[in-house]
Enzyme design. Structure first.
Site, mmCIF file in Angstrom:
data_model
loop_
_atom_site.group_PDB
_atom_site.id
_atom_site.type_symbol
_atom_site.label_atom_id
_atom_site.label_comp_id
_atom_site.label_asym_id
_atom_site.label_seq_id
_atom_site.Cartn_x
_atom_site.Cartn_y
_atom_site.Cartn_z
ATOM 1 N N SER A 77 0.915 4.186 15.884
ATOM 2 C CA SER A 77 0.876 4.272 14.422
ATOM 3 C C SER A 77 -0.573 4.257 13.927
ATOM 4 C CB SER A 77 1.688 3.139 13.777
ATOM 5 O OG SER A 77 1.059 1.884 13.974
ATOM 6 N N LYS A 78 -1.432 3.473 14.579
ATOM 7 C CA LYS A 78 -2.850 3.440 14.178
ATOM 8 C C LYS A 78 -3.510 4.791 14.511
ATOM 9 C CE LYS A 78 -4.934 0.325 12.743
ATOM 10 N NZ LYS A 78 -5.162 -0.159 11.343
ATOM 11 N N ARG A 89 4.515 -7.634 29.114
ATOM 12 C CA ARG A 89 4.742 -6.830 27.892
ATOM 13 C C ARG A 89 5.069 -5.397 28.337
ATOM 14 N NH1 ARG A 89 -0.375 -6.679 23.873
ATOM 15 N NH2 ARG A 89 0.635 -8.420 22.811
ATOM 16 N N ASN A 134 -7.330 -12.300 30.520
ATOM 17 C CA ASN A 134 -6.542 -13.235 29.701
ATOM 18 C C ASN A 134 -6.468 -14.621 30.336
ATOM 19 O OD1 ASN A 134 -6.017 -11.137 27.958
ATOM 20 N ND2 ASN A 134 -4.031 -10.640 28.862
ATOM 21 N N TYR A 188 2.595 0.224 17.974
ATOM 22 C CA TYR A 188 1.475 -0.193 17.106
ATOM 23 C C TYR A 188 0.303 0.776 17.240
ATOM 24 C CZ TYR A 188 -2.950 -2.475 15.984
ATOM 25 O OH TYR A 188 -4.221 -2.734 15.503
ATOM 26 N N ILE A 194 0.828 -1.221 0.000
ATOM 27 C CA ILE A 194 0.000 0.000 0.000
ATOM 28 C C ILE A 194 0.859 1.267 0.000
ATOM 29 C CG2 ILE A 194 -2.108 -0.995 1.007
ATOM 30 C CD1 ILE A 194 -1.224 0.331 3.719
ATOM 31 N N THR A 248 -8.676 0.667 15.607
ATOM 32 C CA THR A 248 -8.660 -0.232 16.760
ATOM 33 C C THR A 248 -8.987 0.519 18.046
ATOM 34 O OG1 THR A 248 -7.144 -1.514 18.147
ATOM 35 C CG2 THR A 248 -6.136 0.171 16.792
ATOM 36 N N ASP A 249 -9.498 -0.211 19.028
ATOM 37 C CA ASP A 249 -9.764 0.432 20.333
ATOM 38 C C ASP A 249 -8.471 0.812 21.051
ATOM 39 O OD1 ASP A 249 -8.919 -2.126 21.033
ATOM 40 O OD2 ASP A 249 -10.630 -2.581 22.322
ATOM 41 N N GLU A 250 -7.327 0.263 20.571
ATOM 42 C CA GLU A 250 -6.061 0.551 21.261
ATOM 43 C C GLU A 250 -5.651 2.014 21.147
ATOM 44 O OE1 GLU A 250 -2.887 -2.224 21.005
ATOM 45 O OE2 GLU A 250 -4.233 -3.935 21.023
HETATM 46 P P1 NAD Z 1 -3.263 -9.296 10.096
HETATM 47 O O1 NAD Z 1 -1.887 -9.000 10.577
HETATM 48 O O2 NAD Z 1 -3.809 -10.660 10.263
HETATM 49 O O3 NAD Z 1 -3.382 -8.927 8.551
HETATM 50 C C1 NAD Z 1 -2.812 -7.785 7.985
HETATM 51 C C2 NAD Z 1 -2.779 -7.966 6.472
HETATM 52 O O4 NAD Z 1 -2.218 -6.779 5.901
HETATM 53 C C3 NAD Z 1 -1.908 -9.151 6.006
HETATM 54 O O5 NAD Z 1 -2.590 -9.890 5.011
HETATM 55 C C4 NAD Z 1 -0.676 -8.478 5.431
HETATM 56 O O6 NAD Z 1 -0.060 -9.237 4.391
HETATM 57 C C5 NAD Z 1 -1.255 -7.173 4.922
HETATM 58 N N1 NAD Z 1 -0.244 -6.120 4.832
HETATM 59 C C6 NAD Z 1 0.679 -5.755 5.761
HETATM 60 N N2 NAD Z 1 1.443 -4.769 5.299
HETATM 61 C C7 NAD Z 1 0.995 -4.463 4.050
HETATM 62 C C8 NAD Z 1 1.362 -3.520 3.077
HETATM 63 N N3 NAD Z 1 2.376 -2.664 3.268
HETATM 64 N N4 NAD Z 1 0.667 -3.470 1.923
HETATM 65 C C9 NAD Z 1 -0.364 -4.323 1.693
HETATM 66 N N5 NAD Z 1 -0.747 -5.257 2.582
HETATM 67 C C10 NAD Z 1 -0.072 -5.326 3.759
HETATM 68 O O7 NAD Z 1 -4.176 -8.216 10.808
HETATM 69 P P2 NAD Z 1 -5.713 -8.320 11.276
HETATM 70 O O8 NAD Z 1 -5.745 -8.825 12.654
HETATM 71 O O9 NAD Z 1 -6.508 -8.973 10.220
HETATM 72 O O10 NAD Z 1 -6.079 -6.766 11.326
HETATM 73 C C11 NAD Z 1 -6.595 -6.102 10.171
HETATM 74 C C12 NAD Z 1 -6.864 -4.655 10.534
HETATM 75 O O11 NAD Z 1 -7.784 -4.585 11.621
HETATM 76 C C13 NAD Z 1 -5.620 -3.901 10.997
HETATM 77 O O12 NAD Z 1 -5.677 -2.605 10.465
HETATM 78 C C14 NAD Z 1 -5.744 -3.869 12.517
HETATM 79 O O13 NAD Z 1 -5.122 -2.716 13.048
HETATM 80 C C15 NAD Z 1 -7.261 -3.818 12.686
HETATM 81 N N6 NAD Z 1 -7.801 -4.422 13.933
HETATM 82 C C16 NAD Z 1 -7.465 -5.689 14.308
HETATM 83 C C17 NAD Z 1 -8.060 -6.246 15.439
HETATM 84 C C18 NAD Z 1 -7.755 -7.661 15.885
HETATM 85 O O14 NAD Z 1 -8.201 -8.065 16.950
HETATM 86 N N7 NAD Z 1 -7.025 -8.455 15.123
HETATM 87 C C19 NAD Z 1 -8.991 -5.507 16.173
HETATM 88 C C20 NAD Z 1 -9.282 -4.197 15.767
HETATM 89 C C21 NAD Z 1 -8.697 -3.674 14.634
HETATM 90 O O1 DAU Z 2 -7.838 -4.404 20.797
HETATM 91 C C1 DAU Z 2 -7.661 -4.593 19.433
HETATM 92 C C2 DAU Z 2 -6.262 -5.117 19.157
HETATM 93 O O2 DAU Z 2 -6.257 -6.487 19.592
HETATM 94 C C3 DAU Z 2 -5.850 -5.022 17.700
HETATM 95 O O3 DAU Z 2 -5.779 -3.667 17.333
HETATM 96 C C4 DAU Z 2 -4.491 -5.701 17.468
HETATM 97 O O4 DAU Z 2 -4.184 -5.697 16.086
HETATM 98 C C5 DAU Z 2 -4.585 -7.140 17.957
HETATM 99 O O5 DAU Z 2 -3.328 -7.765 17.828
HETATM 100 C C6 DAU Z 2 -5.052 -7.183 19.413
HETATM 101 O O6 DAU Z 2 -4.018 -6.633 20.285
HETATM 102 P P1 DAU Z 2 -3.687 -7.281 21.714
HETATM 103 O O7 DAU Z 2 -2.329 -6.882 22.091
HETATM 104 O O8 DAU Z 2 -4.779 -7.020 22.682
HETATM 105 O O9 DAU Z 2 -3.768 -8.857 21.310
HETATM 106 P P2 DAU Z 2 -2.823 -10.098 21.666
HETATM 107 O O10 DAU Z 2 -3.521 -11.306 21.165
HETATM 108 O O11 DAU Z 2 -1.415 -9.868 21.257
HETATM 109 O O12 DAU Z 2 -2.854 -10.108 23.259
HETATM 110 C C7 DAU Z 2 -4.071 -10.220 23.978
HETATM 111 C C8 DAU Z 2 -3.728 -10.146 25.446
HETATM 112 O O13 DAU Z 2 -3.011 -11.335 25.814
HETATM 113 C C9 DAU Z 2 -2.826 -8.987 25.824
HETATM 114 O O14 DAU Z 2 -3.188 -8.514 27.114
HETATM 115 C C10 DAU Z 2 -1.427 -9.606 25.881
HETATM 116 C C11 DAU Z 2 -1.719 -11.018 26.341
HETATM 117 N N1 DAU Z 2 -0.771 -12.046 25.857
HETATM 118 C C12 DAU Z 2 -0.556 -12.135 24.507
HETATM 119 C C13 DAU Z 2 0.291 -13.068 23.981
HETATM 120 C C14 DAU Z 2 0.553 -13.141 22.498
HETATM 121 C C15 DAU Z 2 -0.170 -12.941 26.724
HETATM 122 O O15 DAU Z 2 -0.379 -12.880 27.969
HETATM 123 N N2 DAU Z 2 0.672 -13.902 26.220
HETATM 124 C C16 DAU Z 2 0.944 -13.991 24.875
HETATM 125 O O16 DAU Z 2 1.756 -14.863 24.473
#
Ligand code: NAD
Ligand code: DAU
Length: 343
Positions: free
Chosen positions: A162-163, A282, A258, A159, A61, A131-133
């Site tokens: 940046s969002k 973390r 968790n 992270y 992108i 994201t809620d973060e």
């Molecule tokens: P993910 O890491 O599983 O997927 C990200 C995708 O983006 C991958 O397919 C990757 O190849 C692609 N990508 C990365 N860099 C790129 C680039 N420079 N150009 C084009 N494609 C690129 O992430 P996800 O968990 O599916 O999250 C998707 C979106 O939702 C993100 O913007 C994240 O911030 C947001 N989000 C995630 C969560 C969650 O719980 N996972 C919650 C709230 C919001």
């Molecule tokens: O809230 C939305 C966000 O949720 C998204 O924006 C992010 O993209 C997504 O990765 C997620 O972030 P978190 O940091 O909350 O998710 P994660 O699964 O990494 O961790 C969830 C919780 O568990 C967090 O409090 C950290 C903890 N954790 C995570 C891992 C990977 C552990 O205790 N042990 C672990 O090994």
């Protein structure tokens, strides 16, 4: 037929979203622009790969020329930007790629769309998946306090910073140019196709292999879990009914510590709690997230359909049935990509 550019469509939420739209049989043509980093996997979209209403493009992108080429070629009506570096732990290890993709990548998409749409924004939409973060963290002991759309942006990790930067830039294009943006901010998702670096799939994977389950700090951090298909449904609702220029929080009203989730997974798999291993916390770890989703409910009539009690079992079963998918994503290209980008 409308044409939508979906970025990051081969990742966890993006691939669930594209599959959700095809299940709904929407009259749209989707171009999925995905760089296929370690987190993107074309296998996720195998079932629709040859559908005439779908086109996959591998690319970045941040690559302005490519994005311009695609706008010229497909004349997009809308953009939905999922593409991001998404894992907090990796952002602590190496923030730079988060700044590049999440900030510069979003700006590239905005600038090309703005130029291409030439101030004629009728029926055009740019939806930023946030994201809620971005709101930072909540007090642990006051369950009445949740993130609303008015909560101050106070991100803590590279992270989330940046969002947040991306959100501010996206919002500024509406405030300054009346560019037609929407922003959604969702809580933690779970479900199929999530990369096993995130808590739920990592715990399932380690438990199945009798490996230690790393719990950061005391494990009492709280997240507000939402089934990924509910998130997809909320995104589509915002795309169709949301008011341009606005932010919508999306959440499951489902706060869980968790450690409780980890114990539930172990019990479901009939594995011993002795696998639980407390490790160093973390850095800058946010203590509690909880979404107030009353705006999307009241204004757009959206609320989640799925219950955590039902869908956590479905999710564990999906990982059990798709052990090859897990094996593939954590080997080969994944390790190569980590070597080139994270060292
Ligand atoms: P993910 O890491 O599983 O997927 C990200 C995708 O983006 C991958 O397919 C990757 O190849 C692609 N990508 C990365 N860099 C790129 C680039 N420079 N150009 C084009 N494609 C690129 O992430 P996800 O968990 O599916 O999250 C998707 C979106 O939702 C993100 O913007 C994240 O911030 C947001 N989000 C995630 C969560 C969650 O719980 N996972 C919650 C709230 C919001
Ligand atoms: O809230 C939305 C966000 O949720 C998204 O924006 C992010 O993209 C997504 O990765 C997620 O972030 P978190 O940091 O909350 O998710 P994660 O699964 O990494 O961790 C969830 C919780 O568990 C967090 O409090 C950290 C903890 N954790 C995570 C891992 C990977 C552990 O205790 N042990 C672990 O090994």
């Amino acid at each position: 037929m409308k044409t939508i550019l979906v970025t990051g469509g081969s990742g966890f939420i993006g691939s669930n979203f594209i599959q959700y739209l095809f299940k709904k049989n929407e009259e749209i043509f989707i171009v999925n622009l995905d760089y296929l980093t370690y987190a993107g996997n074309p296998e996720n979209l195998k079932p629709i790969e040859s559908n005439k209403k779908y086109k996959f493009i591998q690319g970045d992108i941040c690559n302005q020329e490519l994005v311009e080429f695609l706008f010229n070629e497909y004349n997009f009506d809308s953009v939905i930007n999922f593409a991001a570096e998404s894992h907090v732990d990796r952002s602590i290890h190496n923030p730079n790629i988060f700044i590049k993709t999440n900030v510069m990548g979003t700006a590239t998409l905005l600038n090309v769309a703005k130029r291409f749409w030439k101030n004629n924004y009728k029926n055009k939409k740019f939806l930023q998946i946030s994201t809620d973060e971005v709101y930072g963290t909540l007090p642990e002991n006051d369950k009445n306090v949740k993130f609303t759309e008015q909560t101050k942006l106070q991100p803590h990790s590279p992270y989330s910073a940046s969002k947040t930067s991306a959100d501010c830039i996206v919002q500024s294009y509406f405030d300054t140019f009346k560019f037609p943006i929407l922003i959604t901010r969702c809580s933690n998702n779970y479900g199929p196709y999530q990369f096993p670096e995130k808590l739920i799939p990592l715990i399932i994977h380690n438990a199945l292999n009798n490996k230690p389950l790393p719990i950061y700090g005391d494990g009492k951090q709280v997240r507000d879990w939402l089934y990924v298909e509910d998130h997809c449904d909320a995104i589509w609702t915002v795309m169709n009914k949301g008011n341009i220029g606005e932010v919508y929080n999306i959440g499951g009203n489902n706060e869980i510590q968790n450690i409780e989730i980890v114990k539930q997974i172990l019990d479901y798999l009939e594995k011993s709690h002795s696998l639980i291993t407390y490790v160093k916390d973390r850095l800058g770890h946010d203590r509690r997230y909880a979404i107030d989703a009353s705006k999307i409910k009241k204004e757009l009539d959206w609320s989640p359909k799925y219950k955590f009690e039902d869908m956590i079992g479905e999710t564990i079963n999906w990982y059990l049935d798709n052990s090859n998918w897990v094996k593939n994503v954590i080997s080969g290209d994944y390790l190569k990509w980590i070597d080139t980008n994270y060292k």
